[in-house]
Design a protein around this motif. Structure first.
Motif, mmCIF file in Angstrom:
data_model
loop_
_atom_site.group_PDB
_atom_site.id
_atom_site.type_symbol
_atom_site.label_atom_id
_atom_site.label_comp_id
_atom_site.label_asym_id
_atom_site.label_seq_id
_atom_site.Cartn_x
_atom_site.Cartn_y
_atom_site.Cartn_z
ATOM 1 N N GLU A 135 0.843 -1.190 0.000
ATOM 2 C CA GLU A 135 0.000 0.000 0.000
ATOM 3 C C GLU A 135 0.881 1.243 0.000
ATOM 4 O OE1 GLU A 135 -3.949 -1.559 2.411
ATOM 5 O OE2 GLU A 135 -2.380 -0.493 3.504
ATOM 6 N N PHE A 136 0.486 2.244 -0.794
ATOM 7 C CA PHE A 136 1.259 3.461 -0.948
ATOM 8 C C PHE A 136 0.525 4.617 -0.269
ATOM 9 C CE2 PHE A 136 2.633 0.562 -4.098
ATOM 10 C CZ PHE A 136 3.974 0.833 -4.336
ATOM 11 N N VAL A 146 -4.516 6.383 0.682
ATOM 12 C CA VAL A 146 -3.750 5.144 0.527
ATOM 13 C C VAL A 146 -4.194 4.449 -0.757
ATOM 14 C CG1 VAL A 146 -3.188 2.910 1.531
ATOM 15 C CG2 VAL A 146 -3.491 4.896 3.020
ATOM 16 N N VAL A 147 -3.216 4.051 -1.571
ATOM 17 C CA VAL A 147 -3.489 3.402 -2.858
ATOM 18 C C VAL A 147 -2.786 2.050 -2.882
ATOM 19 C CG1 VAL A 147 -3.216 3.580 -5.360
ATOM 20 C CG2 VAL A 147 -3.655 5.637 -4.007
ATOM 21 N N THR A 148 -3.470 1.022 -3.345
ATOM 22 C CA THR A 148 -2.852 -0.298 -3.454
ATOM 23 C C THR A 148 -1.856 -0.322 -4.607
ATOM 24 O OG1 THR A 148 -4.569 -1.135 -4.927
ATOM 25 C CG2 THR A 148 -4.931 -1.392 -2.550
ATOM 26 N N ALA A 149 -0.938 -1.280 -4.565
ATOM 27 C CA ALA A 149 0.081 -1.377 -5.610
ATOM 28 C C ALA A 149 -0.543 -1.591 -6.983
ATOM 29 C CB ALA A 149 1.046 -2.516 -5.291
ATOM 30 N N THR A 150 -1.613 -2.378 -7.044
ATOM 31 C CA THR A 150 -2.271 -2.643 -8.322
ATOM 32 C C THR A 150 -2.784 -1.359 -8.965
ATOM 33 O OG1 THR A 150 -2.941 -4.829 -7.534
ATOM 34 C CG2 THR A 150 -4.095 -3.956 -9.461
ATOM 35 N N ASP A 151 -3.265 -0.437 -8.134
ATOM 36 C CA ASP A 151 -3.802 0.825 -8.649
ATOM 37 C C ASP A 151 -2.745 1.919 -8.764
ATOM 38 O OD1 ASP A 151 -6.376 -0.246 -8.773
ATOM 39 O OD2 ASP A 151 -6.805 0.303 -6.691
ATOM 40 N N PHE A 152 -1.607 1.730 -8.092
ATOM 41 C CA PHE A 152 -0.585 2.778 -8.077
ATOM 42 C C PHE A 152 0.122 2.893 -9.421
ATOM 43 C CE2 PHE A 152 3.751 4.341 -7.164
ATOM 44 C CZ PHE A 152 3.434 5.556 -6.569
ATOM 45 N N THR A 168 4.823 9.344 0.711
ATOM 46 C CA THR A 168 5.487 9.481 2.009
ATOM 47 C C THR A 168 5.959 8.153 2.574
ATOM 48 O OG1 THR A 168 3.386 9.342 3.215
ATOM 49 C CG2 THR A 168 4.168 11.542 2.579
ATOM 50 N N ALA A 169 5.252 7.060 2.265
ATOM 51 C CA ALA A 169 5.620 5.766 2.832
ATOM 52 C C ALA A 169 4.992 4.639 2.040
ATOM 53 C CB ALA A 169 5.185 5.677 4.297
ATOM 54 N N VAL A 170 5.524 3.457 2.250
ATOM 55 C CA VAL A 170 4.977 2.236 1.661
ATOM 56 C C VAL A 170 4.750 1.240 2.789
ATOM 57 C CG1 VAL A 170 5.317 0.369 0.002
ATOM 58 C CG2 VAL A 170 6.237 2.648 -0.484
ATOM 59 N N ARG A 171 3.574 0.634 2.805
ATOM 60 C CA ARG A 171 3.245 -0.371 3.802
ATOM 61 C C ARG A 171 3.322 -1.754 3.164
ATOM 62 N NH1 ARG A 171 -2.293 2.671 5.727
ATOM 63 N NH2 ARG A 171 -1.330 4.455 6.794
ATOM 64 N N VAL A 172 4.141 -2.609 3.752
ATOM 65 C CA VAL A 172 4.335 -3.956 3.212
ATOM 66 C C VAL A 172 3.671 -4.965 4.140
ATOM 67 C CG1 VAL A 172 6.010 -5.624 2.354
ATOM 68 C CG2 VAL A 172 6.581 -3.177 2.365
ATOM 69 N N PRO A 173 2.594 -5.631 3.709
ATOM 70 C CA PRO A 173 1.935 -6.618 4.570
ATOM 71 C C PRO A 173 2.867 -7.782 4.898
ATOM 72 C CG PRO A 173 0.532 -6.013 2.722
ATOM 73 C CD PRO A 173 1.883 -5.446 2.440
#
Length: 315
Positions: A135-136, A146-152, A168-173
């Motif tokens: 998530e971006f 917040v935008v998912t990688a698929t949509d980014f 600003t950041a990336v969230r990695v599940p």
């Protein structure tokens, strides 16, 4: 070559950065590590009126464990990610793929967020992002989204970032226990972009009898289209694949060949090979000086099989 003229602003905070970007609109560019942007400026492939430097903002840097995911600040360098125990423990695939980026000089200056925002389909990290459902976090003067990688990743060198926004950041599940990871890359030299790359994550289950099977798989493809791609057909076909036992070391320390997959392609790992044969479906690889589309399709199939096999063997 010499870049075209532009104004330079070293932001003292994220708030100042987004305000400058909002005022400048589409004519502004964000500078962090500069490993992708500066070559574009020198070649005059980019003509920003304003360059907003966010590379020294501590609020955009660093890695931390936030329970269900790993938070990576956008200006965290590749080298910091490779060395981070939080990344290696929580999202090993990120560390594996980041270690293949360019060379040590670039990895010490280039940033995680910069690679993502540049969105080069030949870059290693975007494929990892789609495989792991990252998530971006995007920020502007109007707030955060917040935008998912698929949509980014929207097109070649294009993302969902709007004028006035900053990553600003990336969230990695975190995927949890039972997962193995591998990043397989084919390139001309250590510093070169990937001709094709494959990011693979495989969850393995072991029955009471010791039989090993694929319970779930995730596959991201590098340089097989204008954006990083998720090989969903491969993922579906790999489920329930029987895996060979993990190789045992012999007395001299080498793996026991009796437990390794056979060289002629027969054995339990055939299902993974069949799944990998679907890797080039729904792709649109380009032709350039390094490879034809057909060659890239071939590489995608071969590298996907390798990536899946190696990932499963690490569990």
């Amino acid at each position: 070559m010499i870049p075209a003229s532009f104004d330079y602003v070293r932001a003292s905070s994220v708030d100042e950065a987004v305000e400058v970007l909002a005022d400048a609109g589409e004519e502004a560019k964000v500078l962090s590590g500069g490993q992708s942007l500066l070559p574009l400026l020198r070649l005059r492939l980019a003509y920003p009126s304003v360059l907003v430097d966010v590379g020294r903002l501590p609020e955009l840097r660093g890695v931390r464990d936030e329970g269900g995911h790993v938070h990576i600040g956008a200006t965290t360098t590749h080298d910091e990610i490779i060395r981070s125990p939080v990344v290696r423990a929580g999202c090993p695939l990120v560390a594996l793929a980041t270690a293949t980026v360019a060379d040590p000089a670039v990895r010490h200056r280039g940033t995680f967020g910069g690679s993502m925002a540049h969105a080069d389909p030949a870059g290693d990290l975007p494929a990892v992002a789609v495989a792991l459902d990252m998530e971006f976090v995007l920020r502007s003067t109007t707030g955060e989204r917040v935008v998912t990688a698929t949509d980014f990743f929207t097109d070649y060198l294009e993302t969902a970032l709007e004028p006035g926004e900053i990553l600003t950041a990336v969230r990695v599940p975190k995927l949890g226990e039972g997962w193995g990871y591998h990043y397989e890359k084919f390139h001309r030299t250590a510093q070169a972009w990937a001709i094709v790359g494959v990011a693979a994550a495989v969850r393995v289950t072991v029955s009471e009898s010791g039989a090993r099977h694929v319970a779930e798989a995730r596959v991201g493809l590098t340089n097989m289209g204008p954006t990083p791609l998720r090989a969903t057909a491969v993922e579906s076909a790999a489920v329930d694949a029987e895996l060979p036992p993990v190789p045992h070391a012999t007395a001299n320390g080498s793996p026991s060949t009796a437990r390794l997959p056979s060289a002629n392609g027969s054995g339990p790992h055939d299902t993974l090979r069949e799944a990998a044969s679907l890797a080039d479906g729904d792709t649109s690889p380009t032709a350039d000086l390094h490879a034809t589309p057909d060659y890239r399709r071939h590489l995608a199939r071969v590298l996907t099989h390798r990536a899946l096999t190696h990932a499963a063997a690490t569990v």
